[in-house]
Write a protein that holds these residues in place. Sequence first.
Motif, PDB file in Angstrom:
ATOM      1  N   UNK A  33     -51.070  -2.238  -2.262  1.00  0.00           N
ATOM      2  CA  UNK A  33     -52.425  -1.824  -1.887  1.00  0.00           C
ATOM      3  C   UNK A  33     -53.206  -2.977  -1.262  1.00  0.00           C
ATOM      4  N   UNK A  34     -52.991  -4.195  -1.752  1.00  0.00           N
ATOM      5  CA  UNK A  34     -53.705  -5.356  -1.213  1.00  0.00           C
ATOM      6  C   UNK A  34     -53.258  -5.693   0.213  1.00  0.00           C
ATOM      7  N   UNK A  35     -52.098  -5.229   0.583  1.00  0.00           N
ATOM      8  CA  UNK A  35     -51.556  -5.526   1.916  1.00  0.00           C
ATOM      9  C   UNK A  35     -51.932  -4.454   2.944  1.00  0.00           C
ATOM     10  N   UNK A  36     -52.906  -3.628   2.656  1.00  0.00           N
ATOM     11  CA  UNK A  36     -53.215  -2.436   3.450  1.00  0.00           C
ATOM     12  C   UNK A  36     -53.242  -2.678   4.957  1.00  0.00           C
ATOM     13  N   UNK A  37     -53.854  -3.793   5.373  1.00  0.00           N
ATOM     14  CA  UNK A  37     -54.022  -4.042   6.806  1.00  0.00           C
ATOM     15  C   UNK A  37     -52.939  -4.942   7.388  1.00  0.00           C
ATOM     16  N   UNK A  38     -51.933  -5.303   6.583  1.00  0.00           N
ATOM     17  CA  UNK A  38     -50.808  -6.084   7.092  1.00  0.00           C
ATOM     18  C   UNK A  38     -49.683  -5.146   7.527  1.00  0.00           C
ATOM     19  N   UNK A  39     -48.708  -5.707   8.209  1.00  0.00           N
ATOM     20  CA  UNK A  39     -47.644  -4.879   8.789  1.00  0.00           C
ATOM     21  C   UNK A  39     -46.277  -5.241   8.228  1.00  0.00           C
ATOM     22  N   UNK A  40     -45.388  -4.278   8.254  1.00  0.00           N
ATOM     23  CA  UNK A  40     -44.007  -4.473   7.819  1.00  0.00           C
ATOM     24  C   UNK A  40     -43.101  -3.665   8.741  1.00  0.00           C
ATOM     25  N   UNK A  41     -41.816  -4.041   8.771  1.00  0.00           N
ATOM     26  CA  UNK A  41     -40.828  -3.238   9.479  1.00  0.00           C
ATOM     27  C   UNK A  41     -40.412  -2.080   8.573  1.00  0.00           C
ATOM     28  N   UNK A  42     -40.347  -0.903   9.151  1.00  0.00           N
ATOM     29  CA  UNK A  42     -39.794   0.244   8.428  1.00  0.00           C
ATOM     30  C   UNK A  42     -38.670   0.837   9.265  1.00  0.00           C
ATOM     31  N   UNK A  43     -37.736   1.424   8.568  1.00  0.00           N
ATOM     32  CA  UNK A  43     -36.602   2.034   9.249  1.00  0.00           C
ATOM     33  C   UNK A  43     -36.378   3.430   8.702  1.00  0.00           C
ATOM     34  N   UNK A  44     -36.303   4.405   9.597  1.00  0.00           N
ATOM     35  CA  UNK A  44     -35.961   5.772   9.213  1.00  0.00           C
ATOM     36  C   UNK A  44     -34.661   6.148   9.897  1.00  0.00           C
ATOM     37  N   UNK A  45     -33.729   6.606   9.119  1.00  0.00           N
ATOM     38  CA  UNK A  45     -32.435   6.988   9.656  1.00  0.00           C
ATOM     39  C   UNK A  45     -32.497   8.313  10.379  1.00  0.00           C
ATOM     40  N   UNK A  46     -31.350   8.798  10.775  1.00  0.00           N
ATOM     41  CA  UNK A  46     -31.290  10.041  11.552  1.00  0.00           C
ATOM     42  C   UNK A  46     -31.803  11.246  10.774  1.00  0.00           C
ATOM     43  N   UNK A  47     -31.779  11.159   9.448  1.00  0.00           N
ATOM     44  CA  UNK A  47     -32.297  12.253   8.619  1.00  0.00           C
ATOM     45  C   UNK A  47     -33.816  12.258   8.547  1.00  0.00           C
ATOM     46  N   UNK A  48     -34.438  11.160   8.975  1.00  0.00           N
ATOM     47  CA  UNK A  48     -35.892  11.048   8.887  1.00  0.00           C
ATOM     48  C   UNK A  48     -36.375  10.371   7.629  1.00  0.00           C
ATOM     49  N   UNK A  49     -35.463  10.106   6.686  1.00  0.00           N
ATOM     50  CA  UNK A  49     -35.852   9.462   5.430  1.00  0.00           C
ATOM     51  C   UNK A  49     -36.043   7.963   5.620  1.00  0.00           C
ATOM     52  N   UNK A  50     -36.963   7.394   4.839  1.00  0.00           N
ATOM     53  CA  UNK A  50     -37.171   5.953   4.854  1.00  0.00           C
ATOM     54  C   UNK A  50     -35.962   5.279   4.221  1.00  0.00           C
ATOM     55  N   UNK A  51     -35.293   4.406   4.986  1.00  0.00           N
ATOM     56  CA  UNK A  51     -34.074   3.763   4.513  1.00  0.00           C
ATOM     57  C   UNK A  51     -34.163   2.238   4.514  1.00  0.00           C
ATOM     58  N   UNK A  52     -35.247   1.677   5.070  1.00  0.00           N
ATOM     59  CA  UNK A  52     -35.368   0.229   5.110  1.00  0.00           C
ATOM     60  C   UNK A  52     -36.815  -0.212   5.200  1.00  0.00           C
ATOM     61  N   UNK A  53     -37.103  -1.352   4.569  1.00  0.00           N
ATOM     62  CA  UNK A  53     -38.464  -1.910   4.557  1.00  0.00           C
ATOM     63  C   UNK A  53     -38.336  -3.429   4.529  1.00  0.00           C
ATOM     64  N   UNK A  54     -39.059  -4.089   5.442  1.00  0.00           N
ATOM     65  CA  UNK A  54     -38.995  -5.548   5.526  1.00  0.00           C
ATOM     66  C   UNK A  54     -40.389  -6.098   5.780  1.00  0.00           C
ATOM     67  N   UNK A  55     -40.838  -6.976   4.880  1.00  0.00           N
ATOM     68  CA  UNK A  55     -42.143  -7.619   5.030  1.00  0.00           C
ATOM     69  C   UNK A  55     -41.941  -9.128   5.050  1.00  0.00           C
ATOM     70  N   UNK A  56     -42.469  -9.771   6.091  1.00  0.00           N
ATOM     71  CA  UNK A  56     -42.349 -11.218   6.258  1.00  0.00           C
ATOM     72  C   UNK A  56     -43.732 -11.861   6.251  1.00  0.00           C
ATOM     73  N   UNK A  57     -43.795 -13.054   5.694  1.00  0.00           N
ATOM     74  CA  UNK A  57     -45.064 -13.760   5.571  1.00  0.00           C
ATOM     75  C   UNK A  57     -44.852 -15.231   5.908  1.00  0.00           C
ATOM     76  N   UNK A  58     -45.749 -15.802   6.706  1.00  0.00           N
ATOM     77  CA  UNK A  58     -45.698 -17.239   6.998  1.00  0.00           C
ATOM     78  C   UNK A  58     -46.504 -17.988   5.945  1.00  0.00           C
TER      79      UNK A  58
END
Length: 351
Positions: A33-58
Amino acid sequence: MNLETKKFKDIDLGDPFFDSLKNDYKEFSDWFARKADESAYTFRGNSGDLDGFLYLKIEDGPVTDVTPILTDALRIKVGTMKINPHGTRLGERFVKKIFDHALHTNVKEIYVTVFSHHKALVALYERYGFRQQAEKPSQNGTELVLVRDMRREYIDMLSSYPLVQLDGNRNFLLSIKPKWHTRLLPDSILKTEGSDVVQDVSHTNSIHKVYLTAMSGVENLREGDALLIYRTSDGQGPARYRSVATSICVVEEYRHINSFVSRDDFLNYCRPYSVFSEDELSTFWNRKRYPYIIRFTYNIALKRRVTRSEMLDDVGLDEDAYWGFMPLSNEQFLNIIRRGQVDEGLIINKA
């Protein structure tokens, strides 16, 4: 392939994908919730389901919540990386994204904290040179702190990925047709191509690639040789301007199709990393149409594509040579990658 960046506030925390993270980290929902305005990589496979999440921070400074403390440095922290494994090498694609960010920001280190029971994830990081350097105790238990030093001396092709070692190796131009190029090398996609052609399949996601060809000369390739990938013209204009150098790869292995003892042996080697379907590969096995097989790592996408015209007029490549596969001198190779705006710190060349 549906890999995209999204704001945390636009990602559904109630998705079952996040259940294991909530179980591992009691504070995960509050942190999310605290990261609301930050961004992450998301990946949805061919089924449309969320299958990957990647958050990077400097981070810039010491890391004091681990033992021993990590000293003062500019780092990328892999804040969260989770993948639902489904046989498409998405983990390797995310690792490549981590390295891409590290190179772009010129950080000294990358680090990640991970519980030891996530054995496959730990093994993935270790394969590409991450080593345990500390531990992080918390209310959730003790995590391993895995660190990758981006400025250490070259060790080997994988531990030092994405560095390219020229010393003692050779350089070649390798051409790939447009229809195969985008599927095989998604980070080298041209601005005129649509991202919808990049699918959720292992040869797209992987750092490692297998390419089959009948081009003469590739049988002389050996481990460590550098490949400058040359995307041939799409026919939409003069080849001098539509054919471009896009990427740098490094040969892991060359094999002849006759070196495989059976069709299954051949399929098991090629299928995870080739652009071709199993039916196509089976046909190639039966007909021996493409007998030369190259396995290589996908190291660097050129920031600026270098046209055939530029390579002819300014670099001095021979227009009458066979541009399917041809040797390049170190001087020619370095000239092209400079024009491609590649950070020369990624190229190990002590000669």
